[in-house]
Every structure is written in structure tokens, then in C-alpha cells.
Design a protein around this motif. Structure first.
Motif, mmCIF file in Angstrom:
data_model
loop_
_atom_site.group_PDB
_atom_site.id
_atom_site.type_symbol
_atom_site.label_atom_id
_atom_site.label_comp_id
_atom_site.label_asym_id
_atom_site.label_seq_id
_atom_site.Cartn_x
_atom_site.Cartn_y
_atom_site.Cartn_z
ATOM 1 N N THR A 135 85.073 57.847 80.062
ATOM 2 C CA THR A 135 83.895 57.007 80.290
ATOM 3 C C THR A 135 83.544 56.981 81.776
ATOM 4 O O THR A 135 84.334 57.424 82.622
ATOM 5 C CB THR A 135 84.156 55.558 79.832
ATOM 6 O OG1 THR A 135 85.198 55.005 80.659
ATOM 7 C CG2 THR A 135 84.545 55.488 78.364
ATOM 8 N N HIS B 48 73.098 57.195 87.644
ATOM 9 C CA HIS B 48 73.343 56.712 86.278
ATOM 10 C C HIS B 48 73.227 55.185 86.210
ATOM 11 O O HIS B 48 72.527 54.646 85.351
ATOM 12 C CB HIS B 48 74.729 57.175 85.837
ATOM 13 C CG HIS B 48 75.152 56.714 84.494
ATOM 14 N ND1 HIS B 48 74.713 57.308 83.330
ATOM 15 C CD2 HIS B 48 75.994 55.718 84.108
ATOM 16 C CE1 HIS B 48 75.265 56.706 82.296
ATOM 17 N NE2 HIS B 48 76.042 55.733 82.740
ATOM 18 N N LEU B 49 73.914 54.503 87.116
ATOM 19 C CA LEU B 49 73.910 53.042 87.090
ATOM 20 C C LEU B 49 72.546 52.480 87.487
ATOM 21 O O LEU B 49 72.094 51.480 86.920
ATOM 22 C CB LEU B 49 75.000 52.492 88.004
ATOM 23 C CG LEU B 49 76.440 52.809 87.579
ATOM 24 C CD1 LEU B 49 77.427 52.283 88.621
ATOM 25 C CD2 LEU B 49 76.747 52.250 86.200
ATOM 26 N N SER C 253 72.087 52.420 82.876
ATOM 27 C CA SER C 253 73.189 52.737 81.960
ATOM 28 C C SER C 253 74.459 52.062 82.448
ATOM 29 O O SER C 253 74.634 51.822 83.643
ATOM 30 C CB SER C 253 73.394 54.252 81.888
ATOM 31 O OG SER C 253 72.217 54.872 81.398
ATOM 32 N N GLY C 254 75.348 51.799 81.523
ATOM 33 C CA GLY C 254 76.570 51.079 81.851
ATOM 34 C C GLY C 254 77.775 51.969 82.091
ATOM 35 O O GLY C 254 77.708 53.194 82.000
ATOM 36 N N THR C 255 78.889 51.317 82.367
ATOM 37 C CA THR C 255 80.131 52.039 82.663
ATOM 38 C C THR C 255 80.889 52.454 81.408
ATOM 39 O O THR C 255 81.892 53.156 81.505
ATOM 40 C CB THR C 255 81.058 51.202 83.559
ATOM 41 O OG1 THR C 255 81.376 49.978 82.895
ATOM 42 C CG2 THR C 255 80.417 50.928 84.910
ATOM 43 N N SER D 45 79.502 54.240 79.071
ATOM 44 C CA SER D 45 78.905 55.507 78.643
ATOM 45 C C SER D 45 79.905 56.634 78.862
ATOM 46 O O SER D 45 80.734 56.572 79.768
ATOM 47 C CB SER D 45 77.657 55.815 79.471
ATOM 48 O OG SER D 45 76.729 54.779 79.402
ATOM 49 N N GLU E 117 77.315 61.993 79.943
ATOM 50 C CA GLU E 117 75.926 61.558 80.135
ATOM 51 C C GLU E 117 75.453 61.711 81.567
ATOM 52 O O GLU E 117 74.257 61.813 81.812
ATOM 53 C CB GLU E 117 75.753 60.097 79.698
ATOM 54 C CG GLU E 117 75.644 59.913 78.215
ATOM 55 C CD GLU E 117 75.266 58.485 77.848
ATOM 56 O OE1 GLU E 117 74.828 57.711 78.730
ATOM 57 O OE2 GLU E 117 75.417 58.143 76.666
ATOM 58 N N LEU E 118 76.361 61.700 82.518
ATOM 59 C CA LEU E 118 75.945 61.761 83.911
ATOM 60 C C LEU E 118 76.414 63.007 84.649
ATOM 61 O O LEU E 118 75.894 63.332 85.709
ATOM 62 C CB LEU E 118 76.387 60.512 84.678
ATOM 63 C CG LEU E 118 77.882 60.237 84.847
ATOM 64 C CD1 LEU E 118 78.480 61.041 85.967
ATOM 65 C CD2 LEU E 118 78.061 58.768 85.112
#
Length: 140
Positions: free
Chosen positions: A22, A59-60, A64-66, A68, A72-73
Motif C-alpha cells: 500500500t 497521489h495524496l 487518494s489515501g494511504t 491505496s 496506483e501511483l
């Protein structure tokens, strides 16, 4: 000087994460090891991506959260180098493409990582050694 010379001096250890990690895992790895990027590798050890501090910020900031997945990033199209690559040419590539980290890959396997800081330090060390040799020569 070649990438292999640099890896021999600095070591070949690379902080990696699996694609199932994650963003929170990534943040922990970056902080714990005080590094700027982590290489994402699959079960077979092949490089599938690279995730940097910049990727996390983007990303943040996007909301989006941690929790994910790191996939995704991460940057999936990873620029790599080989042990035989010349550091002067590598510095040019890294500067032109704005890359701060390049995984060293041989035969599809991760062998190390080179940062722009590693390249600059190696170049400065080489220039200093050359200067010392020239000063020594002139003193004789």
C-alpha cells in the motif's frame, strides 16, 4: 567509470516492495530507509515499477489515501540502466529525462539502484582524483 564500479563501491542493496504493498507501506519504507524511491518488484524479482516521493505527493494531493495500492501511483514504464553503462552518459540521460533514480537491471533481474546523487558524487570524486594527480605531476 561504469555503473558496475559505482555499485561495487556503494553496494547493491535496493529497498523493494511487492505490487500488493500500500501507499502506507511505501511511506514507511521511504522514511525508515531515508530514501527517495522504492523499486516495485514481482514475485520473480522483475521490476514492475518505481515509486518516488514525488509520486506520493501527487497521489495524496489528488485526494487518494494511504490505503491505496502502490500500483496506483508508481511509474510503470521504468527507465533502467545496466552495469556496463558509462556514468557520464547516465548523468546526461538522467538530467534530460529528469530522473532521480535508475534501477540497474541485468538479464531481467534487479542488481542495484543508482541515484543522481550517486552519479554526481562519483563524477566529483573522479575530478578530484584527476586534479590531485595533476598537482602531484606539477610538483615533481
Amino acid at each position: 567509470m561504469r555503473v558496475s564500479d559505482l555499485i561495487r563501491k556503494k553496494g547493491s542493496s535496493v529497498v523493494t516492495l511487492p505490487p500488493t504493498a500500500t501507499v502506507a507501506d511505501l511511506l514507511e519504507a521511504l522514511d525508515e530507509h531515508r530514501i527517495g524511491a522504492v523499486v516495485v518488484v514481482d514475485e520473480g524479482g522483475a521490476v514492475t515499477g518505481i515509486a518516488s516521493e514525488r509520486d506520493v505527493v501527487h497521489h495524496l494531493r489528488g485526494g487518494s489515501g494511504t490505503h491505496s495500492p502502490v500500483t496506483e501511483l508508481m511509474t510503470a514504464e521504468v527507465h533502467t540502466c545496466t552495469a556496463g553503462d558509462d556514468l557520464v552518459q547516465l548523468a546526461t540521460v538522467m538530467t534530460e529525462r529528469r530522473l532521480r533514480h535508475l534501477p540497474v537491471v541485468e538479464d531481467g533481474r534487479l542488481q542495484g539502484i543508482v541515484s543522481i546523487g550517486d552519479v554526481v558524487k562519483a563524477r566529483l570524486d573522479a575530478l578530484e582524483a584527476e586534479r590531485d594527480m595533476l598537482e602531484d605531476y606539477l610538483r615533481r
